[in-house]
Enzyme design. Structure first.
Site, PDB file in Angstrom:
ATOM      1  N   ARG A 163       0.836  -1.206   0.000  1.00  4.95           N
ATOM      2  CA  ARG A 163       0.000   0.000   0.000  1.00  4.95           C
ATOM      3  C   ARG A 163       0.868   1.252   0.000  1.00  4.95           C
ATOM      4  NH1 ARG A 163      -2.948  -4.036   2.501  1.00  4.95           N
ATOM      5  NH2 ARG A 163      -4.722  -4.542   1.167  1.00  4.95           N
ATOM      6  N   ASP A 192       0.031  -6.793  -3.462  1.00  6.99           N
ATOM      7  CA  ASP A 192      -1.388  -6.583  -3.207  1.00  6.99           C
ATOM      8  C   ASP A 192      -1.986  -5.825  -4.384  1.00  6.99           C
ATOM      9  OD1 ASP A 192      -3.949  -6.266  -1.690  1.00  6.99           O
ATOM     10  OD2 ASP A 192      -2.669  -6.929  -0.038  1.00  6.99           O
ATOM     11  N   HIS A 262      -6.490 -10.160  -4.064  1.00  8.17           N
ATOM     12  CA  HIS A 262      -5.486  -9.107  -3.833  1.00  8.17           C
ATOM     13  C   HIS A 262      -4.403  -9.142  -4.917  1.00  8.17           C
ATOM     14  CE1 HIS A 262      -6.992  -7.551  -0.051  1.00  8.17           C
ATOM     15  NE2 HIS A 262      -7.187  -8.789   0.374  1.00  8.17           N
ATOM     16  N   ASP A 325      -6.603 -14.642   1.635  1.00 11.24           N
ATOM     17  CA  ASP A 325      -7.684 -13.905   2.296  1.00 11.24           C
ATOM     18  C   ASP A 325      -8.489 -13.092   1.297  1.00 11.24           C
ATOM     19  OD1 ASP A 325      -5.308 -12.317   1.960  1.00 11.24           O
ATOM     20  OD2 ASP A 325      -6.306 -10.739   3.106  1.00 11.24           O
ATOM     21  N   GLU A 326      -9.698 -12.766   1.685  1.00 13.18           N
ATOM     22  CA  GLU A 326     -10.534 -11.775   1.017  1.00 13.18           C
ATOM     23  C   GLU A 326     -10.526 -11.939  -0.502  1.00 13.18           C
ATOM     24  OE1 GLU A 326     -10.160  -8.185   4.314  1.00 13.18           O
ATOM     25  OE2 GLU A 326      -8.716  -8.260   2.667  1.00 13.18           O
ATOM     26  N   TRP A 474      -0.635  -3.022   8.559  1.00  6.77           N
ATOM     27  CA  TRP A 474      -1.097  -2.713   7.206  1.00  6.77           C
ATOM     28  C   TRP A 474      -0.969  -1.212   6.976  1.00  6.77           C
ATOM     29  CZ3 TRP A 474      -1.656  -7.023   4.574  1.00  6.77           C
ATOM     30  CH2 TRP A 474      -1.973  -8.201   5.265  1.00  6.77           C
ATOM     31  N   GLU A 476      -2.227   1.095   4.572  1.00  5.76           N
ATOM     32  CA  GLU A 476      -3.088   1.960   3.765  1.00  5.76           C
ATOM     33  C   GLU A 476      -2.968   3.422   4.187  1.00  5.76           C
ATOM     34  OE1 GLU A 476      -5.392  -2.014   3.731  1.00  5.76           O
ATOM     35  OE2 GLU A 476      -4.005  -0.933   5.041  1.00  5.76           O
TER      36      GLU A 476
END
Length: 547
Positions: A163, A192, A262, A325-326, A474, A476
């Site tokens: 990020r 990502d 991701h 994940d996700e 993380w 962001e």
């Protein structure tokens, strides 16, 4: 204080008295409290660091390096036993925990023994942190004995560089911070949706295109996007240098290539890997995008094998993190190739999992089989439990503790990293006006310290599968490395005691007093830490520094 005065009177150089009550607190400390001058080992210009095993030269050099700014002394190291004042480093194979150590302090010498070189290194961290202040002085170490070993074999810290990118020198500073806190595993989140950060020779567009984001959402995913590019990646040479730098500090680097979700930065570089064929862009927003790798496309599996093959050749770690994940299944539900793959594999929806979840499990198993052929094991976020999991996969339980409970009951190894206690991208106080922008939530240091990774509800067999604890960072909303330090510290101090100490030895009030001493080390090293935990030291302007 009387002892310090006596010592100073007998020396031409000022002396300070070491305090072994450091963070994390050693398991056993026994000292002679009489306080007379002959109850101290004096570290001065004549002290020699002696190592009786060539393997320990690295540790001897570290001890000398650490003591130089603390004392102003340039200590000599030697493989030959000196006749005078010395600190001896050695390995004792009878120490059951290889990372355990003993420190025996007499007035004539300090003897450090570790179960292996890492144990000696952690003893050195304790000795280093016991020096109460930096200056031009000798150090009086009280005579006594220290015996210590870590609770968990895996003591991790995670850093997301996708990020926001941080150059290699900043990553090395992060590793140095880990060493100070007795951590041994660096989880490096390299890819990502918002950026691909590691060189892959067979797919050069991953870094030529995927490493640059032309802008970023402003605030918490507003419709407004800035025009400030975010770019950068690590060459293989830089990665090797970081791996070597960490290894010298007994830290293993575990890379993460997050898949099959991701992956939008990779799709921007190679749109044929997606279900729709694009076009895609390196994502300017944060959160979860529906654009994922096409699990029905055979070229995706060739891509994953090539990328992970280069990663396995580059990183010597036993484990490779594959994310998992996700991963939304929206595109897979519509994609003819994915549905054909589901039919080919005979996957059906049942009461526990959809056929698309089982398709992700197929991707995971393919990747695991490939990495197994390379002599590696996989770690994944707890979503890899969905659709089924192999017995050899290790699970990182992040969505609370439920994933860890389920995985350990199934016989899988687990790393506990629940967001409720160990996501350090959260605010550190309810008073948000005094803190830089964060992703949300409130995770003060006392809450971190209260975490117990092995609850009483676990069976002994489940507890045996909990291999360690990790905090995640993380980025962001962390655009600078100074803010990385601010978000990690001082919460890493609490994390280190969870990772290292037995639960019956932990006491928050005692920890908090020792933490105040540790912040002097932070100050000496120039670390940018959050002072909101120390009400008397609140300095809002300093805390919001992100340059």
């Amino acid at each position: 204080m009387i002892a310090a005065a006596l010592l100073a009177a007998c020396s031409h150089r000022p002396e300070v008295v070491a305090d072994y009550n450091v963070v994390p607190l050693p398991g056993m400390i026994e000292i002679d409290t009489a306080g007379t001058a002959d109850k101290f080992f004096i570290l001065d210009k004549n002290t020699v660091i002696y190592y009786d095993n060539a393997e320990l030269k690295n540790e001897a050099d570290f001890l000398a390096t650490y003591m130089k700014p603390l004392t102003g002394l340039s200590l000599k190291t030697s493989a030959e036993k000196p006749s005078g004042n010395y600190i001896e480093l050695s390995i004792d194979n009878e120490i059951l925990n290889p990372e355990g150590y003993t420190i025996d302090i007499s007035k004539d010498d300090i003897e450090i023994e570790g179960g292996n070189a890492a144990g000696v290194f952690y003893a050195i961290q304790t000795l280093r942190k016991s020096v109460p202040e930096t200056g031009q002085h000798n150090v009086a170490f009280p005579v006594g004995n220290i015996m210590d070993s870590p609770r968990f074999a895996y003591r991790g810290a995670h850093l997301d560089v996708s990020r926001h990118f941080f150059p290699a020198d900043s990553v090395k500073k992060y590793i140095d911070m880990m060493a100070l806190h007795n951590m041994n595993t660096f989880h490096w989140h390299l890819t990502d949706d918002q950026g691909w950060r590691i060189e892959i020779e067979q797919y050069p567009l991953l870094t030529e295109i995927g490493s640059t984001r032309p802008g970023t959402t402003i605030g918490h995913n507003t419709a407004e996007i800035d025009t400030i590019p975010v770019s950068g990646f690590y060459t293989k040479a830089e990665a090797r240098d970081i791996i070597d730098y960490a290894a010298k500090r007994h830290i293993t680097v575990i890379p993460e290539i997050d898949l099959p979700g991701h992956m939008q930065a990779a799709l921007a570089a190679y749109p044929n890997l997606g279900c729709t064929g694009g076009p895609y862009e390196v994502w300017k927003n944060f959160g979860v995008t529906n654009e994922v790798l096409c699990a029905g496309n055979d070229s995706v599996y060739a891509f994953l094998d090539a990328v992970l093959g280069e990663i396995a050749d580059l990183f010597p770690s036993e484990y490779i993190h594959i994310g998992g994940d996700e991963c939304p299944k929206i595109e897979w539900e519509k994609c003819s190739k994915c549905q054909a793959k589901i039919k080919e594999l005979g996957l059906t929806t049942d009461k526990e999992h959809t056929k698309e979840q089982k398709l992700q499990s197929h991707v995971t198993k393919h990747v695991e089989e490939f990495l197994t052929s390379k002599g590696r094991k996989i770690i994944g976020w707890d979503e890899i439990l969905e659709g089924g999991i192999t017995p050899t996969a290790t699970v990182m339980s992040w969505r609370g503790e439920e994933g860890g409970i389920k995985a350990s009951a199934m016989g899988n190894d687990v790393i506990m990293t629940p967001y409720t206690y160990l996501y350090f991208d959260y605010y550190q106080s309810p008073d948000r006006d005094k803190q830089p922008l964060a992703i949300g939530g409130n995770l003060p240091i006392e809450t971190v310290y209260s975490y117990e990774p092995l609850p009483d509800t676990f069976t002994d067999e489940q507890k045996a599968h909990i291999k360690g604890v990790q905090a995640n960072l993380w980025t962001e909303y962390i655009p600078t490395y100074a803010q990385v330090e601010y978000m990690a510290l001082p919460r890493w101090a609490a994390l280190s005691e969870i990772q290292w100490m037995q639960p019956d030895k932990r006491d928050y009030a005692d920890f908090f007093q020792r933490l105040k001493k540790l912040t002097k080390t932070y100050d000496d090293l120039g670390y940018n830490y959050c002072r909101l935990a120390f009400e008397e030291d609140e300095q809002a302007p300093a805390e919001t520094t992100t340059e």
